[in-house]
Motif scaffolding. Structure first.
Motif, PDB file in Angstrom:
ATOM      1  N   LEU A 162      -3.526 -15.117  39.038  1.00 36.91           N
ATOM      2  CA  LEU A 162      -2.343 -15.250  39.891  1.00 36.91           C
ATOM      3  C   LEU A 162      -1.882 -13.893  40.418  1.00 36.91           C
ATOM      4  O   LEU A 162      -1.579 -13.749  41.615  1.00 36.91           O
ATOM      5  CB  LEU A 162      -1.209 -15.919  39.109  1.00 36.91           C
ATOM      6  CG  LEU A 162      -1.280 -17.433  38.935  1.00 36.91           C
ATOM      7  CD1 LEU A 162      -0.203 -17.906  37.975  1.00 36.91           C
ATOM      8  CD2 LEU A 162      -1.119 -18.131  40.287  1.00 36.91           C
ATOM      9  N   ALA A 163      -1.816 -12.916  39.514  1.00 40.23           N
ATOM     10  CA  ALA A 163      -1.366 -11.584  39.931  1.00 40.23           C
ATOM     11  C   ALA A 163      -2.319 -10.985  40.961  1.00 40.23           C
ATOM     12  O   ALA A 163      -1.880 -10.401  41.967  1.00 40.23           O
ATOM     13  CB  ALA A 163      -1.259 -10.670  38.706  1.00 40.23           C
ATOM     14  N   PHE A 164      -3.613 -11.152  40.737  1.00 40.37           N
ATOM     15  CA  PHE A 164      -4.615 -10.637  41.680  1.00 40.37           C
ATOM     16  C   PHE A 164      -4.454 -11.300  43.051  1.00 40.37           C
ATOM     17  O   PHE A 164      -4.592 -10.642  44.091  1.00 40.37           O
ATOM     18  CB  PHE A 164      -6.018 -10.883  41.133  1.00 40.37           C
ATOM     19  CG  PHE A 164      -7.118 -10.372  42.017  1.00 40.37           C
ATOM     20  CD1 PHE A 164      -7.433  -9.023  42.052  1.00 40.37           C
ATOM     21  CD2 PHE A 164      -7.840 -11.247  42.829  1.00 40.37           C
ATOM     22  CE1 PHE A 164      -8.448  -8.547  42.871  1.00 40.37           C
ATOM     23  CE2 PHE A 164      -8.857 -10.788  43.646  1.00 40.37           C
ATOM     24  CZ  PHE A 164      -9.157  -9.429  43.671  1.00 40.37           C
ATOM     25  N   ALA A 165      -4.158 -12.598  43.047  1.00 36.79           N
ATOM     26  CA  ALA A 165      -3.979 -13.322  44.308  1.00 36.79           C
ATOM     27  C   ALA A 165      -2.779 -12.777  45.085  1.00 36.79           C
ATOM     28  O   ALA A 165      -2.841 -12.619  46.319  1.00 36.79           O
ATOM     29  CB  ALA A 165      -3.809 -14.813  44.034  1.00 36.79           C
ATOM     30  N   PHE A 166      -1.693 -12.461  44.382  1.00 37.73           N
ATOM     31  CA  PHE A 166      -0.523 -11.883  45.057  1.00 37.73           C
ATOM     32  C   PHE A 166      -0.816 -10.467  45.555  1.00 37.73           C
ATOM     33  O   PHE A 166      -0.386 -10.083  46.647  1.00 37.73           O
ATOM     34  CB  PHE A 166       0.678 -11.871  44.104  1.00 37.73           C
ATOM     35  CG  PHE A 166       1.434 -13.163  44.049  1.00 37.73           C
ATOM     36  CD1 PHE A 166       2.330 -13.502  45.046  1.00 37.73           C
ATOM     37  CD2 PHE A 166       1.236 -14.047  42.995  1.00 37.73           C
ATOM     38  CE1 PHE A 166       3.024 -14.710  44.991  1.00 37.73           C
ATOM     39  CE2 PHE A 166       1.923 -15.245  42.936  1.00 37.73           C
ATOM     40  CZ  PHE A 166       2.814 -15.582  43.936  1.00 37.73           C
ATOM     41  N   LEU A 177       0.634  -7.741  48.274  1.00 36.04           N
ATOM     42  CA  LEU A 177       1.478  -6.723  47.642  1.00 36.04           C
ATOM     43  C   LEU A 177       0.827  -5.351  47.643  1.00 36.04           C
ATOM     44  O   LEU A 177       1.503  -4.324  47.694  1.00 36.04           O
ATOM     45  CB  LEU A 177       1.773  -7.136  46.194  1.00 36.04           C
ATOM     46  CG  LEU A 177       2.810  -8.234  45.957  1.00 36.04           C
ATOM     47  CD1 LEU A 177       2.881  -8.553  44.475  1.00 36.04           C
ATOM     48  CD2 LEU A 177       4.175  -7.808  46.458  1.00 36.04           C
ATOM     49  N   GLY A 178      -0.492  -5.320  47.573  1.00 31.45           N
ATOM     50  CA  GLY A 178      -1.185  -4.039  47.463  1.00 31.45           C
ATOM     51  C   GLY A 178      -0.774  -3.315  46.198  1.00 31.45           C
ATOM     52  O   GLY A 178      -0.705  -3.916  45.118  1.00 31.45           O
ATOM     53  N   LEU A 179      -0.430  -2.060  46.322  1.00 26.11           N
ATOM     54  CA  LEU A 179       0.029  -1.294  45.154  1.00 26.11           C
ATOM     55  C   LEU A 179       1.418  -1.706  44.710  1.00 26.11           C
ATOM     56  O   LEU A 179       1.811  -1.466  43.566  1.00 26.11           O
ATOM     57  CB  LEU A 179      -0.005   0.206  45.465  1.00 26.11           C
ATOM     58  CG  LEU A 179      -1.390   0.847  45.595  1.00 26.11           C
ATOM     59  CD1 LEU A 179      -1.253   2.314  45.986  1.00 26.11           C
ATOM     60  CD2 LEU A 179      -2.172   0.718  44.294  1.00 26.11           C
ATOM     61  N   GLY A 180       2.173  -2.325  45.611  1.00 19.69           N
ATOM     62  CA  GLY A 180       3.496  -2.832  45.264  1.00 19.69           C
ATOM     63  C   GLY A 180       4.381  -1.795  44.604  1.00 19.69           C
ATOM     64  O   GLY A 180       4.532  -0.673  45.105  1.00 19.69           O
TER      65      GLY A 180
END
Length: 462
Positions: A162-166, A177-180
Motif C-alpha cells: 500500500l505504501a509503495f502504491a502511494f 508522493l515520491g519522497l514525501g
C-alpha cells in the motif's frame, strides 16, 4: 525425550519469526523511529547484524551438541553451575513477567470491541489458553505458530504494498508522493546520539530469536536444519523491517510518531486510510498472542533443563517429548504475574515487569561470552563447519555492543528501571544459588570455599 525431532527448517523459521515479530515492532518501534529519524534504517541494519552474529554463534554451539536448555547449558559448561543457574532463572523470570504483562495488554486491546470486558479475567483466560495450546506438542504448536506468523508477515507485506502504491502513484486519482515527508526531514535529526538512543528499542523488536536454540533438540537433522533456519530468520526479519521503514518514511514525519499509535497505522492514516486502525488492532492482538505462544514454548523447555540439573524442584523433571510440567509451571507463573498487577503498587509491578527486556539482552551477552570460550576450546563444530566469520573479532564486537546497549538503558525513558530490576534479579539468583550450594556442601560434609560454592571445579567444556 525423543532423540528424533520433527521440526523442519520451515517450523523453526516460522517459530522464530512468530516470537520476534510482535508488539515491539507493531507499536513500540514508534519511539525508536522518532528518536533516530530517517537514520533509523541504520539502526535496524546494525541490529540485524548483531542478530546474525548472535544466532550464528548459537548455531555453532548447537550444531556441535544439541543440548536441552541451549544457551543455559552451554554457559554452564564454559563457566560453571552458578552461571547456568542464574541465566536460566533470570531468563525464565523476566520472560514470565513480561508475558503476563502482554496478556494484560491484549485484554486492553480487546476492550476496543468489548467495552465491559474484565481485564484480569480475560488476561487469565488468555494465559490458560496459551498454556493448553503448548501442551499439544512442538509440531502442532509450530504449525499454529506458522499460521499466526504468516498473518503478521502478511500485514507487514500488505503495508509495504500500500505504501509503495502511494509513493509511486499507483493509487487511482492520487498523485505520487515520491519522497514525501522524507524530502524535508534531516536524515539524522539528533545526530549519532539519536541512532545510539534507538538501539535498545530496535534490539527489543528483534528479541526472541533465541527460541531456535531452545527448540534445537526437537529439530529434524539439526546440523542441516538449524543453520538454514537461522539464515532465513535473519533474512526475513531484516528484510521486512528495513523495507517497511523505507516505505514508511515518505508517509509521515518521524517527529509526529507517538508510543500510543503504531507507526504503520500512523502512516496509513496520514494518506487517508482511516480503516487501517481496526485492522491493525486485530493484527497487534494476533502478534502478541503469537509471541506469548512461542515464549511459553521456550520457558517450558528452560524449566525442564533447570530441573534436570537439580536447579529447580525435582517434580518439574519431565522425560516426555512435551515438557508438560515446565509449561504448566510457567503458566502458573504468568497467572501470578497478572495477580501481582492488582496486589502490588503499580510502581513496583512496573519495576518488576520491566526486567523482561534486560533478561533477553542479558541472555545474548551470555551467549556471546560463552561462544568466545567455546570456540577457543573446541574450535569449529564437527566437520570444520565454522559459520561465524572473523572469529574472535565478530564475537567480541557483538559482546561489547550488547554491553553498551544494556548500559544505555537508563538513558531511555522508562528503561532505567528495567536495568535495575534485571540486576536485582541477577543478584537474588546468584545469592540463592550460593546459599543452596553451601547447604548441600555442609550436608555432604565437604569443605566450603568460594571456589567450591561457585562451582569452578565443575566446569566441563567437553
Amino acid at each position: 525425550m525423543s532423540k528424533h525431532g520433527e521440526l523442519t527448517v520451515w517450523h523453526l523459521t516460522m517459530l522464530a519469526l512468530g516470537t520476534v515479530i510482535g508488539g515491539s515492532f507493531f507499536l513500540g518501534s514508534s519511539i525508536a523511529i522518532k528518536t533516530a529519524g530517517p537514520g533509523i534504517l541504520i539502526s535496524y541494519l546494525f541490529g540485524g547484524l548483531l542478530v546474525y552474529i548472535i544466532l550464528t554463534a548459537l548455531s555453532e554451539m548447537t550444531v556441535a551438541k544439541q543440548s536441552p536448555g541451549s544457551f543455559r547449558t552451554f554457559a554452564e559448561q564454559m563457566y560453571g553451575p552458578l552461571v547456568g543457574f542464574v541465566i536460566g532463572w533470570v531468563y525464565w523470570t523476566g520472560l514470565t513477567l513480561a508475558m503476563s504483562s502482554e496478556a494484560t495488554a491484549v485484554s486492553v486491546f480487546l476492550r476496543t470491541w468489548i467495552p465491559n470486558l474484565s481485564i484480569p479475567l480475560m488476561a487469565s483466560l488468555i494465559i490458560v489458553g496459551v498454556t493448553l495450546l503448548n501442551l499439544l506438542g512442538a509440531k502442532l504448536l509450530t504449525t499454529l505458530e506458522s499460521g499466526l506468523a504468516l498473518i503478521k508477515i502478511s500485514a507487514i507485506v500488505g503495508f509495504i504494498i500500500l505504501a509503495f502504491a502511494f509513493i509511486t502513484g499507483l493509487i487511482p486519482n492520487k498523485p505520487a508522493l515520491g519522497l514525501g515527508e522524507l524530502a524535508s526531514e534531516p536524515l539524522f535529526p539528533r545526530g549519532i546520539s539519536g541512532i545510539a538512543g534507538s538501539m535498545l528499542i530496535v534490539m527489543f523488536t528483534y528479541a526472541g530469536f533465541e527460541i531456535i536454540g531452545l527448540a534445537a533438540p526437537e529439530a529434524k537433522n539439526p546440523t542441516y536444519t538449524i543453520p538454514r533456519a537461522i539464515f532465513y530468520t535473519v533474512l526475513g526479519l531484516v528484510g521486512l523491517y528495513s523495507i517497511a521503514i523505507i516505505v514508511l518514511l515518505p508517509l509521515v514525519p518521524t517527529s509526529e510518531l507517538t508510543e500510543e499509535v503504531s507507526p504503520l497505522i500512523a502512516g496509513l492514516q496520514r494518506v487517508g486510510l482511516r480503516w487501517a486502525s481496526g485492522l491493525m488492532n486485530a493484527v497487534l492482538i494476533i502478534a502478541i498472542l503469537s509471541t506469548m505462544l512461542a515464549a511459553m514454548f521456550g520457558m517450558g523447555r528452560m524449566v525442564r533443563s533447570l530441573a534436570e540439573k537439580g536447579y529447580a524442584p525435582s517434580w518439574l523433571k519431565d522425560k516426555q517429548d512435551v515438557p508438560k510440567r515446565g509449561i504448566l509451571f510457567s503458566g502458573v507463573g504468568m497467572l501470578v504475574g497478572v495477580g501481582l498487577a492488582y496486589i502490588l503498587p503499580s510502581e513496583i509491578y512496573l519495576f518488576l515487569v520491566s526486567s523482561g527486556g534486560f533478561s533477553l539482552l542479558f541472555a545474548y551477552v551470555i551467549i556471546m561470552a560463552t561462544h568466545f570460550k567455546f570456540r577457543r576450546i573446541n574450535g569449529c563444530p564437527p566437520k570444520g563447519n565454522c559459520q561465524l566469520f572473523a572469529y574472535p573479532y565478530t564475537t567480541l564486537f557483538a559482546l561489547v555492543a550488547l554491553i553498551i546497549i544494556i548500559i544505555s538503558m537508563p538513558l531511555i525513558p522508562g528503561q532505567g528501571s528495567g536495568l535495575f530490576a534485571g540486576l536485582i534479579l541477577v543478584a537474588v539468583y546468584s545469592i540463592s544459588y550460593m546459599i543452596i550450594r553451601a547447604r548441600s556442601l555442609l550436608k555432604a560434609n565437604k569443605e566450603i570455599s568460594l571456589k567450591s560454592i561457585i562451582g569452578f571445579d565443575e566446569i566441563d567444556p567437553d
